[in-house]
Design a protein around this motif. Structure first.
Motif, PDB file in Angstrom:
ATOM      1  N   GLY A 138       0.825  -1.209   0.000  1.00 45.93           N
ATOM      2  CA  GLY A 138       0.000   0.000   0.000  1.00 45.93           C
ATOM      3  C   GLY A 138       0.860   1.260   0.000  1.00 45.93           C
ATOM      4  O   GLY A 138       0.614   2.209  -0.768  1.00 45.93           O
ATOM      5  N   GLU A 139       1.889   1.258   0.838  1.00 47.35           N
ATOM      6  CA  GLU A 139       2.802   2.416   0.900  1.00 47.35           C
ATOM      7  C   GLU A 139       3.514   2.621  -0.433  1.00 47.35           C
ATOM      8  O   GLU A 139       3.661   3.756  -0.906  1.00 47.35           O
ATOM      9  CB  GLU A 139       3.865   2.183   1.986  1.00 47.35           C
ATOM     10  N   ALA A 140       3.967   1.506  -1.041  1.00 46.38           N
ATOM     11  CA  ALA A 140       4.711   1.600  -2.300  1.00 46.38           C
ATOM     12  C   ALA A 140       3.821   2.119  -3.430  1.00 46.38           C
ATOM     13  O   ALA A 140       4.251   2.921  -4.263  1.00 46.38           O
ATOM     14  CB  ALA A 140       5.311   0.241  -2.659  1.00 46.38           C
ATOM     15  N   ARG A 141       2.564   1.661  -3.443  1.00 46.13           N
ATOM     16  CA  ARG A 141       1.629   2.151  -4.467  1.00 46.13           C
ATOM     17  C   ARG A 141       1.391   3.640  -4.291  1.00 46.13           C
ATOM     18  O   ARG A 141       1.422   4.420  -5.258  1.00 46.13           O
ATOM     19  CB  ARG A 141       0.294   1.407  -4.370  1.00 46.13           C
ATOM     20  N   ILE A 150       5.979   4.114 -13.219  1.00 44.58           N
ATOM     21  CA  ILE A 150       6.687   4.179 -11.941  1.00 44.58           C
ATOM     22  C   ILE A 150       7.776   5.248 -11.972  1.00 44.58           C
ATOM     23  O   ILE A 150       8.632   5.258 -12.862  1.00 44.58           O
ATOM     24  CB  ILE A 150       7.267   2.785 -11.597  1.00 44.58           C
ATOM     25  N   LEU A 151       7.722   6.169 -11.002  1.00 42.50           N
ATOM     26  CA  LEU A 151       8.671   7.284 -10.873  1.00 42.50           C
ATOM     27  C   LEU A 151       8.828   8.037 -12.202  1.00 42.50           C
ATOM     28  O   LEU A 151       9.930   8.465 -12.559  1.00 42.50           O
ATOM     29  CB  LEU A 151      10.029   6.785 -10.356  1.00 42.50           C
ATOM     30  N   SER A 153       8.597   6.972 -15.209  1.00 39.19           N
ATOM     31  CA  SER A 153       9.177   6.226 -16.338  1.00 39.19           C
ATOM     32  C   SER A 153       8.064   5.587 -17.167  1.00 39.19           C
ATOM     33  O   SER A 153       6.875   5.782 -16.900  1.00 39.19           O
ATOM     34  CB  SER A 153      10.087   5.113 -15.799  1.00 39.19           C
ATOM     35  N   ASP A 154       8.446   4.774 -18.151  1.00 36.08           N
ATOM     36  CA  ASP A 154       7.423   4.044 -18.908  1.00 36.08           C
ATOM     37  C   ASP A 154       7.249   2.617 -18.362  1.00 36.08           C
ATOM     38  O   ASP A 154       6.659   1.763 -19.006  1.00 36.08           O
ATOM     39  CB  ASP A 154       7.775   4.006 -20.401  1.00 36.08           C
ATOM     40  N   PHE A 155       7.787   2.378 -17.174  1.00 34.38           N
ATOM     41  CA  PHE A 155       7.694   1.049 -16.544  1.00 34.38           C
ATOM     42  C   PHE A 155       6.505   1.012 -15.581  1.00 34.38           C
ATOM     43  O   PHE A 155       6.368   1.887 -14.724  1.00 34.38           O
ATOM     44  CB  PHE A 155       9.014   0.756 -15.804  1.00 34.38           C
ATOM     45  N   SER A 156       5.641  -0.006 -15.738  1.00 32.18           N
ATOM     46  CA  SER A 156       4.483  -0.164 -14.861  1.00 32.18           C
ATOM     47  C   SER A 156       4.489  -1.557 -14.264  1.00 32.18           C
ATOM     48  O   SER A 156       4.895  -2.522 -14.912  1.00 32.18           O
ATOM     49  CB  SER A 156       3.179   0.035 -15.648  1.00 32.18           C
ATOM     50  N   LEU A 157       4.050  -1.654 -13.021  1.00 30.95           N
ATOM     51  CA  LEU A 157       4.032  -2.961 -12.359  1.00 30.95           C
ATOM     52  C   LEU A 157       2.971  -2.978 -11.273  1.00 30.95           C
ATOM     53  O   LEU A 157       2.871  -2.054 -10.464  1.00 30.95           O
ATOM     54  CB  LEU A 157       5.402  -3.257 -11.728  1.00 30.95           C
ATOM     55  N   GLU A 158       2.165  -4.038 -11.274  1.00 30.26           N
ATOM     56  CA  GLU A 158       1.278  -4.293 -10.144  1.00 30.26           C
ATOM     57  C   GLU A 158       1.721  -5.603  -9.483  1.00 30.26           C
ATOM     58  O   GLU A 158       2.087  -6.557 -10.165  1.00 30.26           O
ATOM     59  CB  GLU A 158      -0.181  -4.396 -10.612  1.00 30.26           C
TER      60      GLU A 158
END
Lengths: 420, 164
Positions: A138-141, A150-151, A153-158
């Motif tokens: 939860g904190e990271a999301r 993410i940050l 960038s074009d990188f996404s992750l769940e």
């Protein structure tokens, strides 16, 4: 001595939160990885000579390299957090104490192999780990370390947390993938390997928790610094443990290649009045080493040369007032109960092993039972079963039959367990 | 029949797992948390909710150790019988449980309060012997600790857990 995996872990048992994690270099590895790009991350991890900490010791960068990175298909990363190897309590420590390090390790791994979905496959009994990980996810999301772009960038992750309903077999990576797909966790034939055809038939990397928490260290400090943590040609520190009748059982992070003797010193030596007869170096499915083998360096190659396996690096100690036959019976009962039943030698052979050991331990055994146990050890050796489960199960048996032969025979001669 | 709250939790589990079938073990645990165990009727209900056959669901249910296909007591005690606990006092702990509760592994007390089940390594080998009561881990369990733990559970878990 540097302890990058455990330095943040608090002695009061409270999990490190995101602010403390960031304040001590947390998510710097992910930032470095984003700057470096997928290929650069793979190169860095390969150079670092990180070998898998789940037991098999395969080179992590090499494992990743089998993924068809540019095929445009959905890829998955999975943290194997199903720690259930008897004698092993190291991943629990990492997840309860520092859950963000696992999330960061998974994120960097996902970036490396171009995965956009990850799973943490956690055994349900680890309820404190589950709470720590839920909160950390939860904190990271919320802070943008997970999710879309993410940050920036074009990188996404769940990342999804999967709580398993309990079975040792789920620790085998193809069994784990079947469990994630809602099936019985029986093993799959290899090839194809999961790196090519894994979860729902898509390229998938399954790595052990301790392996994954090493990845941010490599990215943050560099491959050379990571290699320098180790006393051997393979990189990094190792979580070592000792359990059994020693003064101070526990888990310690030490340079890879630390000798069994030094690890035993951490454990304060044997408990009052006891002496060491032998030990299994890395969990239930490793061969016994005799008490005279304490100078063995606890790294993959040295333990193999000594006739066993590093496995999970958590030693279980046999003292001189514990029955070796009883100890092996305890180990084999576990394996017989956990066998998934998929292939005949394992399904039928392990209960047979248990029946022979029960006969010996209860005093009704015959010398022929010892020969039968030797025969079964051979018949359950690598290549004769569908997966590595049964060969692992007979490692402590075959070595105990050699090292503690007279104890087995005494059970027959005396018609009783001499230790009772 | 599944309750509205079970159905809601099942839909959430499916959303997390990605598809209906992949959620099956989680869905079985949802039903078990609500009802204590998974009866034949519950199994059929889960199969219908996930568009699977009852046989397929049964295959999964019987594979996993924490899915109970027989009724259990209000509290389930998992006693670790793996190697480190065996060396350091599993048999003594089991003996104490037998004398306190009058039951062994696989049995339930007459008042329906406790069921004891054998458990493979609980990953607390350095603090053996270990056991769990429901979701709570207890380590270094000796005779006095066991009495405190059983009392605490019987009294409805008021206050801090003893000796975790």
């Amino acid at each position: 001595m540097a302890t990058p995996l455990t330095a943040r872990i608090r002695s009061d048992g409270v999990a490190v939160d995101l602010a403390s994690y960031e304040a001590s270099g947390g998510y710097q590895g992910l930032r470095a990885a984003l700057a470096m790009g997928s290929a650069g991350v793979r190169e860095a991890v390969t150079q670092a000579k990180l070998r898998g900490r789940g037991g098999a010791g395969f080179n992590t960068g090499l494992k990743w390299s089998f993924v068809p990175i540019e095929d445009g298909a959905q890829h998955y990363v999975v943290a194997n957090a199903d720690e259930k190897e008897p004698g092993t309590m190291k991943d629990r420590l990492l997840m309860e104490g520092d859950p963000h390090s696992l999330i960061e390790g998974l994120a960097i791994t996902a970036l490396a192999i171009k995965a956009s979905v990850g799973f943490i496959f956690l055994r349900r009994e680890y309820s404190k780990c589950a709470l720590a990980l839920e909160r950390a996810l939860g904190e990271a999301r919320a802070k943008g370390y997970l999710g879309e772009a993410i940050l920036g960038s074009d990188f996404s992750l769940e990342i999804h947390l999967h709580l398993s309903a309990g079975r040792y077999m789920c620790g085998e990576e193809t069994g784990l993938l079947n469990a994630l797909e809602g099936k019985r966790a029986t093993p799959r034939s290899k090839p194809p390997f999961p790196q090519v055809s894994g979860l729902w038939g898509k390229p998938t990397i399954v790595n052990n928790v301790e392996t994954l928490v090493n990845v941010p260290v490599i990215l943050r400090d560099g491959s050379e610094a990571f290699k320098a943590l180790s006393l051997t040609g393979d990189g990094g520190t190792k979580l070592y443990g000792v359990s059994g009748r020693v003064r101070n059982p526990g888990v310690w992070e030490l340079p890879l290649g630390t000798s069994a003797r030094e690890i035993m010193e951490r454990a304060g030596g044997m408990a009052e009045g006891l002496s060491l007869r032998g030990f299994i170096p890395g969990g239930a499915s490793t061969d016994f080493l005799g008490g005279d083998k304490l100078d063995v360096k606890m790294d993959f190659d040295s333990v193999a040369q000594a006739g066993s396996r590093l496995g999970t690096g958590t030693m279980v100690v046999l003292d001189d007032r514990t029955c070796p036959v009883g100890m092996v019976l305890s180990l084999e009962r576990f394996f017989a109960r956990e066998s998934c039943g998929w292939c005949t030698p394992c399904r039928e052979g392990l209960p047979w092993v248990v029946r022979c050991l029960e006969a010996l331990e209860s005093g009704s055994g015959e010398m022929g039972d010892i020969e039968t146990l030797e025969e079964l050890s051979r018949r359950l050796s690598p290549g004769s079963t569908f997966c590595a489960f049964a060969p692992g199960a007979v490692e402590p048996l075959q070595s105990a039959l050699k090292l503690f032969r007279s104890d087995f025979e005494d059970h027959v001669r005396k018609g009783a367990c001499p230790w009772k | 029949m599944l309750s509205a709250s079970e159905r809601e939790r099942i839909e959430r589990a499916i959303a997390v797992a990605g598809d209906r079938r992949s959620a099956v073990s989680e869905v079985l645990m949802v039903v078990q948390e609500a009802r204590g165990w998974v009866s034949d009727q519950s199994l059929a209900d889960v199969a219908e909710a996930l568009a699977m056959s009852a046989d397929e669901v049964e295959g999964v249910a019987t594979f996993f150790e924490l899915v109970f296909r027989r009724s259990v007591g209000k509290h389930v005690i998992l006693v670790c019988d793996s190697v480190s606990c065996w060396i350091t006092g599993y048999e003594a702990l089991l003996g104490q449980l037998r004398s306190r509760l009058g039951i062994g592994p696989g049995e339930t007390t007459a008042d329906g309060m406790f069921t004891i089940l054998p458990a493979g390594c609980l990953g607390a080998c350095d603090k053996a012997p270990a056991m769990m009561v429901d979701e709570e881990l207890f380590v270094g369990v000796g005779s006095e600790e066991l009495d405190r733990i059983l009392k605490w559970v019987r009294d409805g878990r008021h206050g801090d857990a003893p000796h975790r």
